[in-house]
Design a protein around this motif. Sequence first.
Motif, PDB file in Angstrom:
ATOM      1  N   ALA A 203       0.631  -1.259   0.140  1.00  0.00           N
ATOM      2  CA  ALA A 203      -0.012   0.174   0.123  1.00  0.00           C
ATOM      3  C   ALA A 203       0.990   1.095  -0.028  1.00  0.00           C
ATOM      4  CB  ALA A 203      -1.092  -0.105   1.291  1.00  0.00           C
ATOM      5  N   ALA A 204       0.629   2.248  -0.875  1.00  0.00           N
ATOM      6  CA  ALA A 204       1.285   3.294  -0.735  1.00  0.00           C
ATOM      7  C   ALA A 204       0.737   4.401  -0.084  1.00  0.00           C
ATOM      8  CB  ALA A 204       1.162   4.037  -2.262  1.00  0.00           C
ATOM      9  N   SER A 205       1.276   5.460   0.372  1.00  0.00           N
ATOM     10  CA  SER A 205       0.766   6.271   1.345  1.00  0.00           C
ATOM     11  C   SER A 205      -0.132   6.878   0.658  1.00  0.00           C
ATOM     12  CB  SER A 205       1.847   7.378   1.742  1.00  0.00           C
ATOM     13  OG  SER A 205       1.373   8.694   2.659  1.00  0.00           O
ATOM     14  N   GLY A 206      -1.535   7.164   1.397  1.00  0.00           N
ATOM     15  CA  GLY A 206      -2.691   7.739   1.022  1.00  0.00           C
ATOM     16  C   GLY A 206      -3.353   6.849   0.098  1.00  0.00           C
ATOM     17  N   GLN A 207      -3.383   5.522   0.027  1.00  0.00           N
ATOM     18  CA  GLN A 207      -3.902   4.664  -0.889  1.00  0.00           C
ATOM     19  C   GLN A 207      -5.217   4.123  -0.084  1.00  0.00           C
ATOM     20  OE1 GLN A 207      -1.847   1.490  -2.566  1.00  0.00           O
ATOM     21  NE2 GLN A 207      -3.660   0.153  -2.795  1.00  0.00           N
ATOM     22  N   PRO A 208      -6.277   4.169  -0.891  1.00  0.00           N
ATOM     23  CA  PRO A 208      -7.500   3.730   0.090  1.00  0.00           C
ATOM     24  C   PRO A 208      -7.573   2.251   0.339  1.00  0.00           C
ATOM     25  CG  PRO A 208      -8.028   5.125  -1.802  1.00  0.00           C
ATOM     26  CD  PRO A 208      -6.882   4.951  -1.767  1.00  0.00           C
ATOM     27  N   LEU A 209      -7.899   1.892   1.206  1.00  0.00           N
ATOM     28  CA  LEU A 209      -7.971   0.479   1.691  1.00  0.00           C
ATOM     29  C   LEU A 209      -9.156  -0.085   1.785  1.00  0.00           C
ATOM     30  CD1 LEU A 209      -5.161   0.742   4.518  1.00  0.00           C
ATOM     31  CD2 LEU A 209      -4.855  -0.038   2.108  1.00  0.00           C
ATOM     32  N   LEU A 210     -10.125   0.503   2.551  1.00  0.00           N
ATOM     33  CA  LEU A 210     -11.626  -0.160   2.961  1.00  0.00           C
ATOM     34  C   LEU A 210     -12.581   1.094   2.828  1.00  0.00           C
ATOM     35  CD1 LEU A 210     -10.779  -2.175   5.901  1.00  0.00           C
ATOM     36  CD2 LEU A 210     -11.281  -3.251   3.724  1.00  0.00           C
ATOM     37  N   THR A 211     -13.803   0.804   2.524  1.00  0.00           N
ATOM     38  CA  THR A 211     -14.999   1.664   2.661  1.00  0.00           C
ATOM     39  C   THR A 211     -15.853   1.161   3.814  1.00  0.00           C
ATOM     40  OG1 THR A 211     -14.823   2.430   0.379  1.00  0.00           O
ATOM     41  CG2 THR A 211     -16.901   2.875   1.456  1.00  0.00           C
ATOM     42  N   ILE A 212     -16.228   1.967   4.838  1.00  0.00           N
ATOM     43  CA  ILE A 212     -16.913   1.406   5.683  1.00  0.00           C
ATOM     44  C   ILE A 212     -17.972   2.554   6.057  1.00  0.00           C
ATOM     45  CG2 ILE A 212     -15.018   0.273   7.007  1.00  0.00           C
ATOM     46  CD1 ILE A 212     -14.790   2.423   8.942  1.00  0.00           C
ATOM     47  N   GLN A 213     -19.103   2.024   6.730  1.00  0.00           N
ATOM     48  CA  GLN A 213     -20.106   2.638   7.088  1.00  0.00           C
ATOM     49  C   GLN A 213     -20.742   2.315   8.459  1.00  0.00           C
ATOM     50  OE1 GLN A 213     -22.931   2.492   3.870  1.00  0.00           O
ATOM     51  NE2 GLN A 213     -23.941   0.359   4.559  1.00  0.00           N
TER      52      GLN A 213
END
Length: 325
Positions: A203-213
């Motif tokens: 993972a690069a710095s600032g890369q999205p990993l998950l979307t949560i709600q």
Amino acid sequence: MDEEAGDNTPETEKKAVTPWLWGGGIALAAIIGIALANSGDGPNWSDNEAALSATEAAAEGAAAKPAKKPEPEPEPDIRGVIKPKQESTIASRMTARITSMPFGKGQSFRRGALLAKFDCSAIRAELKAAQAAANAYNVTYKTNVELDQYEAIGKNEVAVAKANLGKANAEASAIKANLTDCAVYAPFSGTVVEEIAGRGEIAASGQPLLTIQSGGDLEVELIVPSNWLTWLRPGVDFTFTIDETGADVTGKITRLGASVDPVSKTIRVTGNVDKTESLVLPGMSGTGIFEKPSAQPVATTVADKEEKAVSPKAKAVKADGRQPS
């Protein structure tokens, strides 16, 4: 003899003609009087009385007949969609390999749960090196301070040793702070909506990993006519019928939109959704039902009261142009 011959009419015939002439004159005078009466030159009170009676009857009929109420306008369909109160995209704050992502798509978690973990072995090694350097500078500084007590070293050397120690401690603290980014924890309780990265990826710095709600706390966003702003306020109750399940859920308006759409004359409003046993998921759409307040009666002015006090007969006489006796 000629004069006597010219007037040979008998006396009886003259007497017979005279009544006939008087009768013809009387008949002619009567005909002329009737013609003048019908010509309209004189006042025709019978026609005025008939017109007055017709006007009075029309006024009384209009007063007795109730005014036709305007048909109410059809209520518009208030469409809306269920949304989570909180939604966030979890991103990496460092460039490192992902070693763990315990929760997959659709799984629920609690606040503070570990969402992602990175390989930080290199950072830990850098931290150890920085701490060792800081310890070395600390020893040098203490030695110089002791020598300075015996005036065996210059003041400048003591100051330099102190500055080097401060620099080493600062570098160690910075590397130690990076270690806090080696793990990402849930900011609230909820559900994983989307997995953008996976275990083993870099993972690069600032890369999205998950979307949560957020899972339990839901709200509904509705589009209502802008003229409802005359009565729609936070706290107004509503019912929301879900298209997917047909279930009805209740809620309260919490906030109004910041602007009105000038084209559609609508505004977005948001309301809480009360907890229910029915299945309610984010993304479901439906129709909102509001109970509009009843219209307030219009205040009666003094002029209206005086107008109502005038009888229909007086109005008819006024319209005819004659003063009532």
